[in-house]
Design a protein around this motif. Structure first.
Motif, PDB file in Angstrom:
ATOM      1  N   PRO A 274       0.800  -1.231   0.000  1.00  0.00           N
ATOM      2  CA  PRO A 274       0.000   0.000   0.000  1.00  0.00           C
ATOM      3  C   PRO A 274       0.831   1.279   0.000  1.00  0.00           C
ATOM      4  N   LEU A 275       2.121   1.157   0.286  1.00  0.00           N
ATOM      5  CA  LEU A 275       3.003   2.325   0.340  1.00  0.00           C
ATOM      6  C   LEU A 275       3.677   2.622  -0.997  1.00  0.00           C
ATOM      7  N   MET A 276       3.440   1.777  -2.013  1.00  0.00           N
ATOM      8  CA  MET A 276       4.073   1.990  -3.317  1.00  0.00           C
ATOM      9  C   MET A 276       3.360   3.112  -4.066  1.00  0.00           C
ATOM     10  N   LYS A 277       4.164   4.055  -4.576  1.00  0.00           N
ATOM     11  CA  LYS A 277       3.640   5.183  -5.350  1.00  0.00           C
ATOM     12  C   LYS A 277       4.537   5.412  -6.560  1.00  0.00           C
ATOM     13  N   GLU A 278       3.954   5.975  -7.607  1.00  0.00           N
ATOM     14  CA  GLU A 278       4.758   6.370  -8.756  1.00  0.00           C
ATOM     15  C   GLU A 278       5.154   7.831  -8.582  1.00  0.00           C
ATOM     16  N   CYS A 279       6.357   8.165  -9.008  1.00  0.00           N
ATOM     17  CA  CYS A 279       6.868   9.533  -8.917  1.00  0.00           C
ATOM     18  C   CYS A 279       5.913  10.513  -9.580  1.00  0.00           C
ATOM     19  N   GLY A 280       5.763  11.681  -8.968  1.00  0.00           N
ATOM     20  CA  GLY A 280       4.877  12.720  -9.487  1.00  0.00           C
ATOM     21  C   GLY A 280       5.433  13.473 -10.682  1.00  0.00           C
ATOM     22  N   ASN A 281       6.693  13.254 -11.018  1.00  0.00           N
ATOM     23  CA  ASN A 281       7.286  13.866 -12.203  1.00  0.00           C
ATOM     24  C   ASN A 281       6.756  13.107 -13.420  1.00  0.00           C
ATOM     25  N   PRO A 282       6.031  13.786 -14.331  1.00  0.00           N
ATOM     26  CA  PRO A 282       5.453  13.080 -15.480  1.00  0.00           C
ATOM     27  C   PRO A 282       6.484  12.380 -16.367  1.00  0.00           C
TER      28      PRO A 282
ATOM     29  N   ILE B 125       8.705   3.410  -2.309  1.00  0.00           N
ATOM     30  CA  ILE B 125       7.980   3.136  -1.070  1.00  0.00           C
ATOM     31  C   ILE B 125       7.896   4.455  -0.310  1.00  0.00           C
ATOM     32  N   ASP B 126       6.690   4.886   0.001  1.00  0.00           N
ATOM     33  CA  ASP B 126       6.478   6.151   0.701  1.00  0.00           C
ATOM     34  C   ASP B 126       6.348   5.892   2.205  1.00  0.00           C
ATOM     35  N   HIS B 127       7.439   6.126   2.916  1.00  0.00           N
ATOM     36  CA  HIS B 127       7.433   5.986   4.374  1.00  0.00           C
ATOM     37  C   HIS B 127       7.323   7.351   5.055  1.00  0.00           C
ATOM     38  N   SER B 128       6.988   8.382   4.290  1.00  0.00           N
ATOM     39  CA  SER B 128       6.916   9.723   4.869  1.00  0.00           C
ATOM     40  C   SER B 128       5.712   9.847   5.806  1.00  0.00           C
ATOM     41  N   ARG B 129       5.802  10.792   6.701  1.00  0.00           N
ATOM     42  CA  ARG B 129       4.693  11.051   7.615  1.00  0.00           C
ATOM     43  C   ARG B 129       3.474  11.474   6.793  1.00  0.00           C
ATOM     44  N   GLY B 130       2.382  10.827   7.022  1.00  0.00           N
ATOM     45  CA  GLY B 130       1.155  11.155   6.298  1.00  0.00           C
ATOM     46  C   GLY B 130       1.140  10.671   4.858  1.00  0.00           C
ATOM     47  N   MET B 131       2.149   9.910   4.452  1.00  0.00           N
ATOM     48  CA  MET B 131       2.270   9.420   3.067  1.00  0.00           C
ATOM     49  C   MET B 131       2.061  10.550   2.060  1.00  0.00           C
ATOM     50  N   ARG B 132       2.799  11.637   2.249  1.00  0.00           N
ATOM     51  CA  ARG B 132       2.625  12.806   1.388  1.00  0.00           C
ATOM     52  C   ARG B 132       3.789  13.025   0.423  1.00  0.00           C
TER      53      ARG B 132
END
Length: 187
Positions: A134-142, A149-156
């Protein structure tokens, strides 16, 4: 494009999948030679020494990498795994992995390219069946297609890495704001 291997994804299997950069645009291949592939294995810290590779090792690694990327994408989007990609990853994971040994100087891992690839495949199996899905995200750079893996506070977290993508996007946004800001009249 920068030829340095980058490890910003938070997991070796994701960093491995990210070695084909900019998948939606210019597509930049990091594994152009057996030496570049072996450099990735060494720089990733998976192995301490590796036997020289062959072109067939590069072909096998890119096949496994593309299967891995497909499976990561499937999992991230909540879709069923692609059966062919699953078979490719599992076949690689079934092979003998790199095995660490205890030496007088401490832990040391010698490997062949096949063993190093099996180690990456096994780590991918653990990732794709584990709690970090659930923590896997794609980079916001198009332009970037890294998954991290997004381990940041608040998954931001929005970018794979500040140096690799975040700073570029922020600088471009800043320039766009400056360009569109009305010029102040000098009196």
């Amino acid at each position: 494009m920068n030829l340095d291997h980058v490890f910003v994804c938070g997991h070796p299997a994701l960093d491995f999948a990210a070695t084909l950069r900019a998948r939606r645009s210019t597509r930049f291949e990091m594994f152009v030679t057996p030496e570049r592939l072996n450099a990735w294995y060494l720089e990733s810290g998976l192995v301490d020494a590796i036997t020289p590779g062959k072109e067939a090792d590069v072909q096998e690694a890119t096949t496994v990498r593309e299967a891995l990327y497909r499976l990561v994408t499937d999992r991230r989007l909540g879709e069923q795994f692609d059966r062919e990609a699953l078979a490719v990853l599992n076949a690689a994971a079934r092979k003998a992995p790199a095995t660490p040994q205890l030496t007088m100087a401490g832990r040391h891992t010698d490997a062949t390219p096949e063993q190093a690839l099996a180690t990456v495949a096994r780590q991918a199996v653990e990732l794709l069946s584990g709690p970090d899905v659930p923590l896997m995200k794609e980079c916001g750079n198009p332009e970037c297609t890294r998954v991290y893996i997004d381990h940041s506070r608040g998954m931001r977290r929005q970018w794979c890495g500040m140096e690799s993508c975040g700073n570029k996007i922020k600088a471009a946004a800043y320039r766009a704001r400056k360009k569109s800001a009305p010029a102040t009249a000098a009196h």
